[in-house]
Scaffold this motif. Structure first.
Motif, mmCIF file in Angstrom:
data_model
loop_
_atom_site.group_PDB
_atom_site.id
_atom_site.type_symbol
_atom_site.label_atom_id
_atom_site.label_comp_id
_atom_site.label_asym_id
_atom_site.label_seq_id
_atom_site.Cartn_x
_atom_site.Cartn_y
_atom_site.Cartn_z
ATOM 1 N N VAL A 47 24.518 67.490 72.182
ATOM 2 C CA VAL A 47 24.304 66.218 72.875
ATOM 3 C C VAL A 47 22.836 65.807 72.769
ATOM 4 C CG1 VAL A 47 24.226 65.131 75.169
ATOM 5 C CG2 VAL A 47 26.266 66.379 74.449
ATOM 6 N N LEU A 98 30.794 67.377 68.086
ATOM 7 C CA LEU A 98 31.393 67.387 69.419
ATOM 8 C C LEU A 98 32.646 66.532 69.421
ATOM 9 C CD1 LEU A 98 28.309 66.835 71.726
ATOM 10 C CD2 LEU A 98 29.891 68.748 71.867
ATOM 11 N N GLU A 100 35.329 64.403 72.124
ATOM 12 C CA GLU A 100 35.190 63.735 73.430
ATOM 13 C C GLU A 100 35.369 64.757 74.555
ATOM 14 O OE1 GLU A 100 34.005 60.727 74.191
ATOM 15 O OE2 GLU A 100 33.634 60.667 72.040
ATOM 16 N N ARG A 103 32.084 66.562 74.945
ATOM 17 C CA ARG A 103 31.101 65.756 75.679
ATOM 18 C C ARG A 103 31.418 65.758 77.174
ATOM 19 N NH1 ARG A 103 27.836 63.182 72.260
ATOM 20 N NH2 ARG A 103 28.624 62.810 70.171
ATOM 21 N N ARG A 106 30.502 69.117 78.683
ATOM 22 C CA ARG A 106 29.052 69.224 78.859
ATOM 23 C C ARG A 106 28.632 68.486 80.118
ATOM 24 N NH1 ARG A 106 24.422 65.781 79.243
ATOM 25 N NH2 ARG A 106 22.616 66.985 78.625
#
Length: 157
Positions: A47, A98, A100, A103, A106
């Protein structure tokens, strides 16, 4: 040499190391859905710096051996948090992206860790914390540059 006479950079890095150890233990207990800290670190790295990075580059950035990173990426892939694709420049390598779900995991991890540290009476105002970030980021950048100029300990294949 007594701790009072330690070089300032050593004393600073020692404090950061102790803080890291205490924060790591708290974070590991707080992470959601069985996520391990080593997994969160990879998600956070992707990210922060952008995904599509090679597995080898991620391993070097987080200072782990390539086989350990391969294991971590396989576990994240099995959970649907990242996807690996062959590196078009080097068919033997893999680029990591990554998903979805990765993400979202995270973000859940960030929220969980922030909540876990919130009750700790730290005696620092938000402004003081913000003031610490710039010099710490410069120190991290200097250490990153130093790492990137160090010879690769593994022979190139």
């Amino acid at each position: 040499m007594s701790p009072q006479n330690d070089p300032p950079i050593f004393a600073l890095l020692n404090e950061i190391g102790i803080i890291e150890h205490l924060a790591r233990n708290r974070a590991e207990r707080a992470l959601p859905d069985g996520l391990r800290l080593s997994h969160f670190i990879v998600l956070n790295h992707l990210v922060r710096l952008g995904d599509g990075r090679s597995l080898a580059r991620i391993a070097r950035a987080v200072q782990v051996e390539r086989p350990a990173m391969t294991n971590t990426i396989q576990k994240l892939e099995a959970r649907g948090l990242v996807r690996g694709v062959p590196d078009p420049r080097d068919g033997r390598g893999k680029l990591v992206f990554l998903t979805e779900a990765g993400r979202a995991m995270r973000e859940q991890g960030v929220v969980a860790m922030a909540a876990a540290i919130r009750p700790v009476p730290h005696g620092l105002a938000a402004e003081e914390i913000a003031g610490l970030l710039a010099p710490l980021r410069r120190l991290r950048a200097a250490l990153d540059r130093s790492r990137d100029t160090d010879p690769d300990p593994e022979p190139q294949r």
